[in-house]
Design an enzyme around this catalytic site. Structure first.
Site, PDB file in Angstrom:
ATOM      1  N   GLU A 216     -11.355 -26.589 -14.446  1.00 31.40           N
ATOM      2  CA  GLU A 216     -10.764 -25.254 -14.205  1.00 31.40           C
ATOM      3  C   GLU A 216     -11.624 -24.468 -13.214  1.00 31.40           C
ATOM      4  OE1 GLU A 216      -7.857 -24.540 -15.447  1.00 31.40           O
ATOM      5  OE2 GLU A 216      -7.623 -25.715 -17.276  1.00 31.40           O
TER       6      GLU A 216
HETATM    7  C1  LIG Z   1     -12.300 -34.740 -17.724  1.00 33.56           C
HETATM    8  C2  LIG Z   1     -11.703 -34.106 -16.502  1.00 33.56           C
HETATM    9  C3  LIG Z   1     -10.376 -33.720 -16.515  1.00 33.56           C
HETATM   10  C4  LIG Z   1      -9.790 -33.178 -15.370  1.00 33.56           C
HETATM   11  N1  LIG Z   1      -8.451 -32.883 -15.365  1.00 33.56           N
HETATM   12  C5  LIG Z   1      -7.850 -32.574 -14.189  1.00 33.56           C
HETATM   13  C6  LIG Z   1      -6.430 -32.480 -14.087  1.00 33.56           C
HETATM   14  O1  LIG Z   1      -5.702 -32.646 -15.083  1.00 33.56           O
HETATM   15  N2  LIG Z   1      -5.873 -32.232 -12.864  1.00 33.56           N
HETATM   16  C7  LIG Z   1      -6.635 -32.043 -11.751  1.00 33.56           C
HETATM   17  O2  LIG Z   1      -6.085 -31.817 -10.691  1.00 33.56           O
HETATM   18  N3  LIG Z   1      -7.994 -32.098 -11.811  1.00 33.56           N
HETATM   19  C8  LIG Z   1      -8.617 -32.373 -12.996  1.00 33.56           C
HETATM   20  N4  LIG Z   1      -9.983 -32.485 -13.049  1.00 33.56           N
HETATM   21  C9  LIG Z   1     -10.781 -32.288 -11.833  1.00 33.56           C
HETATM   22  C10 LIG Z   1     -11.639 -31.041 -11.890  1.00 33.56           C
HETATM   23  O3  LIG Z   1     -10.859 -29.910 -11.705  1.00 33.56           O
HETATM   24  C11 LIG Z   1     -12.738 -31.198 -10.824  1.00 33.56           C
HETATM   25  O4  LIG Z   1     -13.636 -32.144 -11.312  1.00 33.56           O
HETATM   26  C12 LIG Z   1     -13.459 -29.912 -10.529  1.00 33.56           C
HETATM   27  O5  LIG Z   1     -12.620 -29.045  -9.856  1.00 33.56           O
HETATM   28  C13 LIG Z   1     -14.710 -30.140  -9.667  1.00 33.56           C
HETATM   29  O6  LIG Z   1     -14.414 -30.904  -8.545  1.00 33.56           O
HETATM   30  P1  LIG Z   1     -15.301 -32.176  -8.202  1.00 33.56           P
HETATM   31  O7  LIG Z   1     -15.422 -32.997  -9.420  1.00 33.56           O
HETATM   32  O8  LIG Z   1     -14.750 -32.801  -6.996  1.00 33.56           O
HETATM   33  O9  LIG Z   1     -16.719 -31.572  -7.902  1.00 33.56           O
HETATM   34  P2  LIG Z   1     -17.213 -31.031  -6.476  1.00 33.56           P
HETATM   35  O10 LIG Z   1     -16.232 -30.072  -5.951  1.00 33.56           O
HETATM   36  O11 LIG Z   1     -17.618 -32.166  -5.635  1.00 33.56           O
HETATM   37  O12 LIG Z   1     -18.491 -30.198  -6.913  1.00 33.56           O
HETATM   38  C14 LIG Z   1     -19.785 -30.788  -7.044  1.00 33.56           C
HETATM   39  C15 LIG Z   1     -20.790 -29.665  -7.211  1.00 33.56           C
HETATM   40  O13 LIG Z   1     -20.780 -28.861  -6.030  1.00 33.56           O
HETATM   41  C16 LIG Z   1     -20.537 -27.512  -6.354  1.00 33.56           C
HETATM   42  N5  LIG Z   1     -19.783 -26.907  -5.281  1.00 33.56           N
HETATM   43  C17 LIG Z   1     -18.638 -27.337  -4.722  1.00 33.56           C
HETATM   44  N6  LIG Z   1     -18.242 -26.498  -3.760  1.00 33.56           N
HETATM   45  C18 LIG Z   1     -19.156 -25.499  -3.717  1.00 33.56           C
HETATM   46  C19 LIG Z   1     -19.316 -24.318  -2.925  1.00 33.56           C
HETATM   47  N7  LIG Z   1     -18.440 -23.966  -2.004  1.00 33.56           N
HETATM   48  N8  LIG Z   1     -20.374 -23.548  -3.156  1.00 33.56           N
HETATM   49  C20 LIG Z   1     -21.265 -23.878  -4.111  1.00 33.56           C
HETATM   50  N9  LIG Z   1     -21.180 -24.959  -4.870  1.00 33.56           N
HETATM   51  C21 LIG Z   1     -20.125 -25.767  -4.671  1.00 33.56           C
HETATM   52  C22 LIG Z   1     -19.791 -27.552  -7.657  1.00 33.56           C
HETATM   53  O14 LIG Z   1     -19.946 -26.355  -8.379  1.00 33.56           O
HETATM   54  C23 LIG Z   1     -20.460 -28.713  -8.351  1.00 33.56           C
HETATM   55  O15 LIG Z   1     -21.661 -28.262  -8.926  1.00 33.56           O
HETATM   56  C24 LIG Z   1     -10.583 -32.988 -14.214  1.00 33.56           C
HETATM   57  C25 LIG Z   1     -11.918 -33.350 -14.223  1.00 33.56           C
HETATM   58  C26 LIG Z   1     -12.480 -33.918 -15.339  1.00 33.56           C
HETATM   59  C27 LIG Z   1     -13.921 -34.341 -15.283  1.00 33.56           C
END
Ligand SMILES: Cc1cc2nc3c(=O)[nH]c(=O)nc-3n(C[C@H](O)[C@H](O)[C@H](O)COP(=O)(O)OP(=O)(O)OC[C@H]3O[C@@H](n4cnc5c(N)ncnc54)[C@H](O)[C@@H]3O)c2cc1C
Ligand SMILES: Cc1cc2nc3c(=O)[nH]c(=O)nc-3n(C[C@H](O)[C@H](O)[C@H](O)COP(=O)(O)OP(=O)(O)OC[C@H]3O[C@@H](n4cnc5c(N)ncnc54)[C@H](O)[C@@H]3O)c2cc1C
Lengths: 598, 598
Positions: free
Chosen positions: B407
């Site tokens: 979220e």
């Molecule tokens: C169990 C689980 C269920 C999920 N369910 C769904 C679902 O049903 N549908 C769906 O669409 N998605 C889902 N997700 C995805 C989830 O929304 C994403 O994992 C989340 O948005 C983070 O994206 P990412 O994993 O690519 O991390 P990244 O975006 O790669 O982030 C990595 C790190 O970088 C930081 N970061 C990224 N951008 C910035 C910035 N601009 N400034 C500072 N810090 C930054 C983040 O805070 C984090 O610490 C799910 C994920 C999990 C693990």
């Protein structure tokens, strides 16, 4: 009068009332070539033997774990602290810390290693008779035998001395029959040797025994299903008329609890070193991931929020390292002094660990909490991948959680610290009362406007430290005076004071390490350690202020409270530090090196 | 001019510059009989259908999870927010929050439920055409169909709009062909319906589609092996020429990112409510364990260190609850106002969530961090048993960790909050500049010695809150002025400001809830809520001071810095609070009731 280490060496607990100079502390840059070679050999073993099979270790496949222990033994890694005459390498304590540090990156295996070489070996080394040492240490040192330590019981954890396991002398007087149940025993699944604590007849206190698996009467439950360190064997162990020859009693009857406590001191400080490998590995992974992972068209390492995390992870690691090796060397020095005074080797070691039991508790707490912070932020930097068991952070996160629980929970360690400092003050072993009274007096007198000479490097930081110590003395002194023996029932305040002491020790270790580095290599070459020390000291002052405020508000009233609050403010004042900039510089360095590089 | 909610309702973000009275906020004690019955029905479902099979859910045995969803649908639990005309119960938003709260104790299942009823339902409910709503909502509401939401991709997480999944119109103009890879899709394993975000041709922005499993071209990887919420299906989903009828486009072309953002607002605030069930369950377990577990001849619940933890766990839970339902009702009021102004239902809802997006982000952060604190301390109270997967804490600890990641990560949410408040200030939607300038002026003028009337209950706390808001305005105003559009590159300072705002909202919610309770039932009957509010406000003032200091030190210099630091000190001053005693009273109450009873 008990012998005291009064020569060159520093006393345990004294940091609270003593101005320590940078020259007096040991810093990791001072490890000898021999020590570094030993560390490298350990690292090679890990890279070659452990890392490739970590998944198998996690599943405790076949005999993989004890086999690896045998290999470690062949390389001498199980005998670092054992004198050469018993088949070990006979290296000093800080070397064993260094090895624990390096092995720390192996998670589960690090617990297995620690249980064997620490609680599973040292009771015999320090309390065994010559016969016992001759018989068992070579077997343990070579890894031929694996050992474990059976203290905890279902109803006796933190209150270890309340164990119900019994030992009764057989009618022929040749054996003790041990009966009872032990719990959470690391290495139990494959151990050949058990250090067992039991009460003889109706004794109030525990007695320790050296028990061989082959003595019989030992059964165990299946492996516990644990949150983390799944590769480390943990079982309940049952003793049913286990027949232990009388000569296998370790030390004196009813001396078991004392053994347990002293051995735990060592376990605690080694846990501080033991988390370092884990911290560094997680920082390495996190930096690498942050450099590789792109979002919003840039590597996430370029975001300030990520830099803050990376820097703080490195800071926590560096601080733990500074404190661990500083105390480790203090202990080695103390040992050397006592031996020079004519004390027997084992006795000198025990005395020295006891002497530094406060530092051991502090380092256990700093280390375990640093690791928890590091893995938590590691998960966060990985984002969704942090939650995947296919990436390295999830396991690190699970593994780390044990460190605040075992070797005495962090609550127990905090309480112990404060209890010990007060006890020493009462006994006159540490002259805390006088400086505490001086501080109390200072509260109501006109503040001195003498300007200390702040021209030397770190002079300002050391002034801050001096004042921070006053804050602790003020609060602790007042609390001791107010509550007397009832202080025990005021755990919240004890926790506040413990937190203050911890911050003092950690911050001072950092400042002195940075100062020493700068004095050797110059300020330019050691900008980052300086940053670390500055940021940490600033944070420490804030934490000490907060803990002090909580405490003062919770046991004082009216004018007295006002005066103490004003004193606290004065004592914890520190100049603003551009934490953002200093942290960025640290992070940028890690990022450019793509690893933990402090 | 866009319609604004200006009637009875409070504006989003306004808490920072507005003095809210206790009467204006909704507190959980005000839930109606109908709402309570709905909550009880949910609780009965959990006790009967979920709790007995949690281990099976964790293993995702057979079709157990979708089957339970079907049952939930039969009971109406999947249609709480769906209007009756589409087969739902048509209840207001705060009722759906209450249901999320109750379901929260089910861990994995709570994610499954949340994905289906939130991100899997609301895009259609709020953005669907009448035909789309008529066709799909009854199927989703009844549980006949399970739904999921496909936004994230391997290379597009936080930066969701950068997704590479493509949609191209078929030559006959009747279908879009979707191609691409989605990742981390909750409920994917058994979903019948997929809300899919993709870019049409070379669009810059996403478009949303309603995709039925039977459209074909959908394949998926095995279940992800996760740290926690193992009972919730999470998979990678591949679209290979998946043929979506053109009428299944959701809302306008390139409106997908806007949909995603708005739906996430709702997901965020519901996550705050959704952690409550988990928090309460963990507190229940922890209190019970602390009452039962004896060490040192007494229940560990009698130790001050444990009381501190229990109280703080309850405080964090209560605070999250206060903030969640306060904001939930604000949203409901805003919706009602907009509808009264003639706006269409779905549109009014969307506008209202957007209006409260800052609060939604705050509550997501408070809730996820409260849960993490609660489970961490839960593990610690269990000691060694906390590390056993046979006791309830280990799973709770693993499950909780996701809430700071999905979220929107907490970093992203913190940045969003600050970004939004500044944007609104710039646009003149929120009059932040004026009070910020007034505070800046106050800094250099003689402090007023007018004594506010502190005789009324909570008058002192509200004075403190007023001043704390000034601290935030001072720092945020100065930062905005100093950096202008470059503020984005100063994430560390944005984080500091976010932390300050969060504390304001949380502390104010607590104070107002306690005040309202006292005004209804009297001070004696509500001593504990009063304690909670006092302790929390004290802690909040400390945190605001610290975050402010970090920020000021990091972007100001010289005299300006001095003046701001003095202002900060003045604005964050609060009287000492006997936190030990207040927490003990809270803990003693929980202990005597043997459960979370606030
Ligand atoms: C169990 C689980 C269920 C999920 N369910 C769904 C679902 O049903 N549908 C769906 O669409 N998605 C889902 N997700 C995805 C989830 O929304 C994403 O994992 C989340 O948005 C983070 O994206 P990412 O994993 O690519 O991390 P990244 O975006 O790669 O982030 C990595 C790190 O970088 C930081 N970061 C990224 N951008 C910035 C910035 N601009 N400034 C500072 N810090 C930054 C983040 O805070 C984090 O610490 C799910 C994920 C999990 C693990
Ligand atoms: C993986 C693992 C490996 C282990 N390996 C070994 C081993 O090899 N050998 C061995 O003997 N033991 C081992 N242990 C046991 C470990 O040392 C104990 O778990 C630990 O000492 C805590 O005891 P407990 O679990 O009984 O918790 P408890 O003592 O029941 O503590 C529960 C909670 O109460 C708190 N508490 C207890 N007493 C007080 C007090 N007086 N004041 C305030 N708070 C208090 C604790 O801090 C904790 O939060 C291991 C445990 C684990 C989980």
């Amino acid at each position: 009068m008990e012998a005291q280490a009064t020569k060159r060496s520093i006393k345990g607990g004294e940091f609270l009332i003593r101005e320590t100079s940078a020259e007096e502390i040991f810093i990791p840059a001072e490890f000898t070539e021999e020590q570094k070679m030993m560390a490298q050999a350990t690292k090679d073993f890990i890279d070659k033997e452990i890392q490739p099979v970590r998944d198998k270790i996690e599943k405790q496949e076949g005999t993989i774990v004890p086999d690896l222990m045998t290999k470690a033994g062949e390389l001498g890694l199980l005998g670092v602290s054992i004198p050469e005459e018993y088949g070990g390498l006979g290296m000093n304590f800080n070397t064993s810390m260094l090895i624990a540090d390096v092995i720390g990156e192996t998670g589960s295996f690090s617990t297995t290693y620690g249980a064997h070489t620490g609680i599973g070996t040292l009771p015999i080394l320090y309390y065994g008779t010559e016969e016992q040492k001759k018989k068992y240490l070579p077997l343990i040192s070579s890894g031929e035998w694996k050992s474990c330590y059976c203290l905890t019981e279902p109803d006796a954890g933190s209150d270890a001395n309340s164990g119900k396991t019994k030992a009764t002398l057989s009618s022929d007087g040749k054996h003790y029959l041990i009966n009872g149940q032990k719990m959470w025993i690391s290495n139990a699944g494959f151990a050949d040797l058990f250090i067992v604590f039991a009460k003889i007849d109706d004794d109030k206190k525990l007695t320790a025994f050296i028990v061989e698996k082959t003595f019989g009467g030992i059964t165990m439950n299946d492996e516990e299903v644990k949150l983390g360190i799944k590769g480390s064997s943990t079982r309940q162990v049952f003793f049913n008329d286990c027949k232990v020859p009388v000569e296998n009693m370790l030390s004196d009857r009813e001396n078991g609890f004392k053994i347990a406590v002293n051995i735990l001191n060592i376990g605690r400080i080694k846990l501080g070193a033991g988390v370092l490998g884990g911290c560094k590995e997680v920082v390495n992974y996190a930096v690498t991931y942050a450099n590789e992972r792109k979002q919003f068209n840039t590597a996430i390492a370029n975001f300030g929020a990520i830099k803050h995390k990376l820097a703080e992870m490195a800071i926590q690691t560096w601080i733990t390292e500074s404190a661990s090796y500083r105390a480790g060397q203090n202990i080695d020095d103390c040992i050397a002094d006592l031996i020079a005074d004519g004390m027997e080797d084992g006795q000198a070691k025990l005395k020295s660990f006891e002497q530094f039991s406060i530092e051991c508790a502090i380092i256990k707490i700093i280390g375990s909490e640093a690791l928890d912070y590091v893995v938590d932020q590691g998960v966060q930097i990985y984002g969704g991948m942090g939650f995947s068991e296919d990436a390295p952070m999830a396991r690190a996160y699970r593994d780390a959680r044990i460190t605040r629980i075992y070797e005495g929970t962090n609550e127990i360690n905090r309480m112990l610290m404060v209890g010990m400092i007060l006890k020493r003050a009462m006994k006159g072993e540490l002259n805390i009362m006088e400086p505490a009274m001086a501080v109390a007096k200072e509260l109501t007198s006109v503040p001195s406007f003498d300007m200390p000479d702040l021209s030397k490097p770190f002079a300002e930081e050391k002034e801050v430290l001096k004042r921070l110590k006053k804050a602790v003395l003020m609060v602790a002194g007042k609390a001791a005076q107010t509550f007397g023996p009832a202080f025990e029932t005021e755990q919240e305040i004890m926790m506040n004071i413990a937190d203050m002491m911890i911050q003092i020790y950690a911050a001072e270790s950092a400042v002195l390490r940075a100062e020493k580095l700068v004095s050797i290599g110059g300020a330019d070459a050691h900008k980052l350690p300086t940053n670390v020390a500055k940021v940490y000291l600033y944070e420490a002052a804030e934490k000490i202020n907060k803990a002090g405020k909580d405490a003062i508000a919770s046991f004082t009233k009216g004018d007295e409270q006002k005066v103490m609050m004003m004193g606290l403010k004065r004592f914890t004042k520190s100049n603003p530090v551009n934490v953002k900039e200093l942290r960025r510089e640290i992070a940028d360095h890690l990022i450019s090196k793509n690893k933990y590089a402090l």
